[in-house]
Design an enzyme around this catalytic site. Sequence first.
Site, PDB file in Angstrom:
ATOM      1  N   ASP A  70      67.031  -0.421 -48.236  1.00  0.00           N
ATOM      2  CA  ASP A  70      65.965   0.404 -47.555  1.00  0.00           C
ATOM      3  C   ASP A  70      66.370   0.192 -45.805  1.00  0.00           C
ATOM      4  O   ASP A  70      65.949  -0.764 -45.189  1.00  0.00           O
ATOM      5  CB  ASP A  70      64.671   0.249 -47.977  1.00  0.00           C
ATOM      6  CG  ASP A  70      64.509   0.607 -49.250  1.00  0.00           C
ATOM      7  OD1 ASP A  70      65.230   0.281 -50.201  1.00  0.00           O
ATOM      8  OD2 ASP A  70      63.103   0.894 -49.668  1.00  0.00           O
TER       9      ASP A  70
ATOM     10  N   GLU B 259      64.911   5.709 -47.123  1.00  0.00           N
ATOM     11  CA  GLU B 259      63.628   6.482 -47.324  1.00  0.00           C
ATOM     12  C   GLU B 259      62.612   6.116 -46.206  1.00  0.00           C
ATOM     13  O   GLU B 259      61.588   6.431 -45.921  1.00  0.00           O
ATOM     14  CB  GLU B 259      62.928   5.867 -48.621  1.00  0.00           C
ATOM     15  CG  GLU B 259      62.643   4.405 -48.884  1.00  0.00           C
ATOM     16  CD  GLU B 259      61.281   4.197 -49.671  1.00  0.00           C
ATOM     17  OE1 GLU B 259      60.663   5.304 -50.053  1.00  0.00           O
ATOM     18  OE2 GLU B 259      60.804   3.149 -49.555  1.00  0.00           O
ATOM     19  N   ASN B 260      63.098   4.891 -45.428  1.00  0.00           N
ATOM     20  CA  ASN B 260      62.331   4.519 -44.355  1.00  0.00           C
ATOM     21  C   ASN B 260      63.147   4.650 -42.985  1.00  0.00           C
ATOM     22  O   ASN B 260      62.696   4.020 -41.967  1.00  0.00           O
ATOM     23  CB  ASN B 260      61.804   2.907 -44.513  1.00  0.00           C
ATOM     24  CG  ASN B 260      61.178   2.670 -45.710  1.00  0.00           C
ATOM     25  OD1 ASN B 260      62.008   2.197 -46.712  1.00  0.00           O
ATOM     26  ND2 ASN B 260      59.990   2.829 -45.837  1.00  0.00           N
TER      27      ASN B 260
ATOM     28  N   ASN C 264      59.651   6.648 -52.752  1.00  0.00           N
ATOM     29  CA  ASN C 264      58.394   7.427 -52.523  1.00  0.00           C
ATOM     30  C   ASN C 264      57.914   7.858 -51.279  1.00  0.00           C
ATOM     31  O   ASN C 264      57.042   8.542 -51.161  1.00  0.00           O
ATOM     32  CB  ASN C 264      57.406   6.349 -53.034  1.00  0.00           C
ATOM     33  CG  ASN C 264      57.509   4.877 -52.263  1.00  0.00           C
ATOM     34  OD1 ASN C 264      58.617   4.569 -52.223  1.00  0.00           O
ATOM     35  ND2 ASN C 264      56.462   4.686 -51.526  1.00  0.00           N
ATOM     36  N   HIS C 265      58.784   7.539 -50.173  1.00  0.00           N
ATOM     37  CA  HIS C 265      58.702   8.285 -49.008  1.00  0.00           C
ATOM     38  C   HIS C 265      59.328   9.493 -48.554  1.00  0.00           C
ATOM     39  O   HIS C 265      59.577   9.992 -47.584  1.00  0.00           O
ATOM     40  CB  HIS C 265      58.748   7.154 -47.777  1.00  0.00           C
ATOM     41  CG  HIS C 265      57.716   6.143 -47.921  1.00  0.00           C
ATOM     42  ND1 HIS C 265      56.550   6.447 -48.033  1.00  0.00           N
ATOM     43  CD2 HIS C 265      58.023   4.787 -47.800  1.00  0.00           C
ATOM     44  CE1 HIS C 265      55.823   4.881 -47.922  1.00  0.00           C
ATOM     45  NE2 HIS C 265      56.723   4.090 -48.188  1.00  0.00           N
TER      46      HIS C 265
ATOM     47  N   HIS D 130      64.210   2.963 -57.736  1.00  0.00           N
ATOM     48  CA  HIS D 130      63.176   2.699 -56.594  1.00  0.00           C
ATOM     49  C   HIS D 130      62.118   2.433 -57.202  1.00  0.00           C
ATOM     50  O   HIS D 130      61.359   3.478 -57.730  1.00  0.00           O
ATOM     51  CB  HIS D 130      63.386   3.985 -55.724  1.00  0.00           C
ATOM     52  CG  HIS D 130      62.467   3.567 -54.394  1.00  0.00           C
ATOM     53  ND1 HIS D 130      63.224   3.122 -53.272  1.00  0.00           N
ATOM     54  CD2 HIS D 130      61.256   3.799 -53.903  1.00  0.00           C
ATOM     55  CE1 HIS D 130      62.557   2.843 -52.382  1.00  0.00           C
ATOM     56  NE2 HIS D 130      61.340   3.298 -52.580  1.00  0.00           N
TER      57      HIS D 130
ATOM     58  N   HIS E 122      63.013  -0.721 -52.739  1.00  0.00           N
ATOM     59  CA  HIS E 122      61.650  -0.352 -52.675  1.00  0.00           C
ATOM     60  C   HIS E 122      60.722  -1.524 -52.039  1.00  0.00           C
ATOM     61  O   HIS E 122      59.946  -1.432 -51.290  1.00  0.00           O
ATOM     62  CB  HIS E 122      60.958   0.320 -53.799  1.00  0.00           C
ATOM     63  CG  HIS E 122      59.346   0.420 -53.794  1.00  0.00           C
ATOM     64  ND1 HIS E 122      58.882   1.265 -52.665  1.00  0.00           N
ATOM     65  CD2 HIS E 122      58.400  -0.118 -54.096  1.00  0.00           C
ATOM     66  CE1 HIS E 122      57.457   1.299 -52.859  1.00  0.00           C
ATOM     67  NE2 HIS E 122      57.003   0.328 -53.607  1.00  0.00           N
TER      68      HIS E 122
ATOM     69  N   HIS F  34      61.658  -4.190 -50.529  1.00  0.00           N
ATOM     70  CA  HIS F  34      62.140  -4.608 -49.005  1.00  0.00           C
ATOM     71  C   HIS F  34      62.653  -6.322 -49.186  1.00  0.00           C
ATOM     72  O   HIS F  34      62.854  -6.746 -48.151  1.00  0.00           O
ATOM     73  CB  HIS F  34      61.238  -4.210 -48.024  1.00  0.00           C
ATOM     74  CG  HIS F  34      61.175  -2.843 -47.663  1.00  0.00           C
ATOM     75  ND1 HIS F  34      60.591  -2.357 -46.490  1.00  0.00           N
ATOM     76  CD2 HIS F  34      61.781  -1.682 -48.559  1.00  0.00           C
ATOM     77  CE1 HIS F  34      60.868  -0.984 -46.737  1.00  0.00           C
ATOM     78  NE2 HIS F  34      61.242  -0.610 -47.820  1.00  0.00           N
TER      79      HIS F  34
HETATM   80 FE   FE2 Z   1      61.414   1.377 -48.643  1.00  0.00          FE
HETATM   81 FE   FE2 Z   2      59.827   2.869 -51.271  1.00  0.00          FE
END
Ligand code: FE2
Ligand code: FE2
Length: 265
Positions: free
Chosen positions: A14, A45-46, A73-74, A156, A181, A183
Amino acid sequence: MADWLTVKLLFVGDVVGGLGRRTLTGLLPALREEHEPDFVVANGENAAGGVGITEKTARELLAAGVDAITLGNHAYRHKEVFAYLDSDAPIVRPANYPRSAPGRGHLVVERDGLRLAVVNLSGTLFVEATRSPFPEADAILADLRGKADHLLVDFHAEATSEKVAMGWHLDGRVTACVGTHTHVPTADARVLPGGTAYVSDVGMTGPRGGVIGVKRELALQRFLTMVPVQFETSGEDPWLNAVLIEAGDDGRATSIEQLLRPASS
Ligand SMILES: [Fe+2]
Ligand SMILES: [Fe+2]
């Protein structure tokens, strides 16, 4: 040294905010020289401000040499990215989200005649998904039969139990099943007996000085007071967390190595 029988996949955990993007961009040339990856895949995603991704930040990752971007999820944090997710751009969101939702869950990227399928799946424990990722993975593998030489799954998910289970579910059927996910990189990278490279979590490419990417004083304030706090991305101690996977031309992995590098090295 790479030879034509060996395929190397670099998967980057990520990427968090501008600092994560700069860390990746800064380290990728040296990593390329050292490891000669055939494909680079990154979880984005981040990538935009620490939460979600935009077309601009996605293009920045691709311009830096990333071949495909996975999400989580983001994925839908920024509305402006929806049209881009629906385009032919090499970016995937979890496949087990609603079929009518923006984007797609798997794609095939090609280089020098090599075809890599990239699949994104979401767990269901402490994160949301519409369908179980296990039969979803089976359906995608059936769809991809004959369409790719190597397959990489970014799972994820939050719970290590669900991730380990997915590794066993896919062992011998995909080249790699890597977790994202949390991190936080886990110390369990290995090639499963069937030839699938596995790690529960690759970790993050971003500020290790925070709390999974957030300024630590703000995250701590939230934990200490339980009063909602506006989070900001930390700028402290950036690291790249990635894995390098080697596979034979039969699609089976032969090794997986964690690459954990400070931005300054
Ligand atoms: Fe993430
Ligand atoms: Fe995530």
